[in-house]
Design a protein around this motif. Sequence first.
Motif, PDB file in Angstrom:
ATOM      1  N   VAL A  81       7.727  -0.307  -3.928  1.00 46.73           N
ATOM      2  CA  VAL A  81       8.135  -1.416  -2.951  1.00 46.73           C
ATOM      3  C   VAL A  81       9.582  -1.490  -2.955  1.00 46.73           C
ATOM      4  O   VAL A  81      10.080  -1.681  -1.743  1.00 46.73           O
ATOM      5  CB  VAL A  81       7.674  -2.610  -3.825  1.00 46.73           C
ATOM      6  N   LEU A  82      10.252  -1.162  -4.151  1.00 45.95           N
ATOM      7  CA  LEU A  82      11.931  -1.141  -3.884  1.00 45.95           C
ATOM      8  C   LEU A  82      12.523  -0.079  -3.027  1.00 45.95           C
ATOM      9  O   LEU A  82      13.544  -0.221  -2.259  1.00 45.95           O
ATOM     10  CB  LEU A  82      12.491  -0.882  -5.137  1.00 45.95           C
ATOM     11  N   ALA A  83      11.558   0.968  -2.877  1.00 42.91           N
ATOM     12  CA  ALA A  83      11.816   2.081  -1.778  1.00 42.91           C
ATOM     13  C   ALA A  83      11.228   1.773  -0.496  1.00 42.91           C
ATOM     14  O   ALA A  83      11.722   2.704   0.452  1.00 42.91           O
ATOM     15  CB  ALA A  83      11.289   3.293  -2.253  1.00 42.91           C
ATOM     16  N   GLY A  84      10.809   0.742  -0.082  1.00 40.58           N
ATOM     17  CA  GLY A  84      10.369   0.310   1.359  1.00 40.58           C
ATOM     18  C   GLY A  84       9.220   0.929   1.642  1.00 40.58           C
ATOM     19  O   GLY A  84       8.893   0.844   2.848  1.00 40.58           O
ATOM     20  N   LEU A  85       8.069   1.328   0.576  1.00 40.37           N
ATOM     21  CA  LEU A  85       6.858   1.849   0.983  1.00 40.37           C
ATOM     22  C   LEU A  85       5.742   1.152   0.753  1.00 40.37           C
ATOM     23  O   LEU A  85       5.967   0.198  -0.270  1.00 40.37           O
ATOM     24  CB  LEU A  85       6.753   3.282   0.447  1.00 40.37           C
ATOM     25  N   ASN A  86       4.613   1.130   1.339  1.00 38.14           N
ATOM     26  CA  ASN A  86       3.471   0.565   0.722  1.00 38.14           C
ATOM     27  C   ASN A  86       2.933   1.026  -0.583  1.00 38.14           C
ATOM     28  O   ASN A  86       2.778   2.119  -0.749  1.00 38.14           O
ATOM     29  CB  ASN A  86       2.391   0.660   1.878  1.00 38.14           C
ATOM     30  N   PRO A  87       2.858  -0.013  -1.377  1.00 37.48           N
ATOM     31  CA  PRO A  87       2.593   0.603  -2.842  1.00 37.48           C
ATOM     32  C   PRO A  87       1.137   1.020  -2.917  1.00 37.48           C
ATOM     33  O   PRO A  87       0.148   0.483  -2.055  1.00 37.48           O
ATOM     34  CB  PRO A  87       2.682  -0.743  -3.635  1.00 37.48           C
ATOM     35  N   PRO A  88       0.620   2.199  -3.967  1.00 34.16           N
ATOM     36  CA  PRO A  88      -0.507   2.457  -4.150  1.00 34.16           C
ATOM     37  C   PRO A  88      -1.411   1.370  -4.621  1.00 34.16           C
ATOM     38  O   PRO A  88      -0.951   0.461  -5.112  1.00 34.16           O
ATOM     39  CB  PRO A  88      -0.300   3.665  -5.102  1.00 34.16           C
TER      40      PRO A  88
END
Length: 296
Positions: A98-105
């Motif tokens: 989330v912090l990196a801007g990606l959809n979490p697994p």
Amino acid sequence: MVAATVTDAKARRLAELREFLMSRRARVSPAEAGLPDGGGRRRTPGLRREEVAVLAGVGASWYQWLEQGRDISVSPQVLDSVARVLKLSGTERRHLYVLAGLNPPPPEVAREDRDMCEGLRRLIDAWLPYPAHIMDAYWNCVMYNDAAAAVLGMRSETAENCLLSFFTDPIYRSRSRSWEQNAPQVVAMYRAACSERPDDDGFASVVAAVKAASPDFAELWERRDIRPGGQVTKEIEHPVAGPLFLESTQLRVPARPDLVIVLHTPTPHAEADTAAQLAWLASPEGRRGAMHPVAG
């Protein structure tokens, strides 16, 4: 104004990414990471940035930029490598995404939370005299309380999968006055559950089994309606207690994302005092009455 708000939000997210990675890196000792400590005191608590980069198989400059909170491109594979080196838990790994801007697994069940079932059993038993049960992600029944057995007809030989039982259990179907109304909603909720794990073949197996057993389900499934799990109003004609009006609510426990708790609550209705009838059904007198064979 909107653009400024978005920029501010991104800056806060990247700043939190920086602090999070630094704090996680400081937790891991060289020995825990499989590195020699080199003797003597280290000025850096935990691992150095360069050591994280080497162990994760990424460039030292790239990892430095990531930890500095720079706006760089990241991939799930690289984040997973960093998470492995930093020994992140499943929750921490999702937070990193989330912090990196990606959809979490998808959420995972942590090892320390796998033994929650005894507490969940106490929860649904404390819900008596109201029905309650717990399902896994596929709606396989994990456990149910005595009221679910007495009111909904749940029993060991039919409670394997709640979707299959809804469409094929003759006792439940004969008691449910709201079956026709609820069936489309139940199917749409199951399709929503499937959509949370699109690559999971377990859902396809359940759908195939219920399709083979129920033409009603097969027809409703082809509508492709979808709605989140929430509340379903049920009208039950109990052979001993009479008409019962209930509202079932699906609840999730964040630590056990693989489970769904379904609690049934009496709803006000002019035709019946459902709360009083359920209390009577759970009483010694009501239990004796339910022991006699009755139709449905």
